[in-house]
Write a protein that holds these residues in place. Structure first.
Motif, short mmCIF file in Angstrom:
data_model
loop_
_atom_site.label_atom_id
_atom_site.label_comp_id
_atom_site.label_asym_id
_atom_site.label_seq_id
_atom_site.Cartn_x
_atom_site.Cartn_y
_atom_site.Cartn_z
N LEU A 169 -6.82 1.37 -1.04
CA LEU A 169 -7.70 0.26 -0.66
C LEU A 169 -7.45 -0.90 -1.61
CD1 LEU A 169 -10.11 -0.97 0.87
CD2 LEU A 169 -11.59 0.12 -0.84
N ARG A 171 -8.90 -4.23 -2.73
CA ARG A 171 -10.16 -4.97 -2.64
C ARG A 171 -9.94 -6.47 -2.74
NH1 ARG A 171 -14.32 -1.77 -6.34
NH2 ARG A 171 -14.70 -3.93 -6.89
N SER A 172 -8.94 -6.88 -3.47
CA SER A 172 -8.60 -8.29 -3.54
C SER A 172 -7.13 -8.43 -3.91
CB SER A 172 -9.48 -9.02 -4.57
OG SER A 172 -9.24 -8.53 -5.86
N ARG A 223 0.83 -1.21 0.00
CA ARG A 223 0.00 0.00 0.00
C ARG A 223 0.87 1.26 0.00
NH1 ARG A 223 -2.99 -2.94 3.99
NH2 ARG A 223 -4.95 -3.63 3.11
#
Length: 62
Positions: A55, A57-58, A30
């Motif tokens: 973010l 998500r997967s 991140r």
């Protein structure tokens, strides 16, 4: 947007599974995505970050 996609793909191609191990690996992922995007999107003086959070998500590793 194409610059962001290219930067992200280049970065992800150079990762291996060990780079993504555990919560520290996801934190580094991140942080590095945020850093790269801010290099592309920030104002010329570099005074502020445009991207403040990432973010995921997967996540799929092979």
């Amino acid at each position: 947007m194409p610059q962001l996609t290219d930067s992200l793909q280049e970065f992800l191609r150079n990762l291996d599974q060990d780079d993504l191990e555990g919560s520290a690996g996801l934190h580094r992922l991140r942080s590095e995505i945020k850093r790269r995007f801010n290099l592309i999107l920030s104002d010329p003086a570099g005074r502020r970050d445009v991207v403040t959070d990432v973010l995921l998500r997967s996540l799929l590793t092979q």
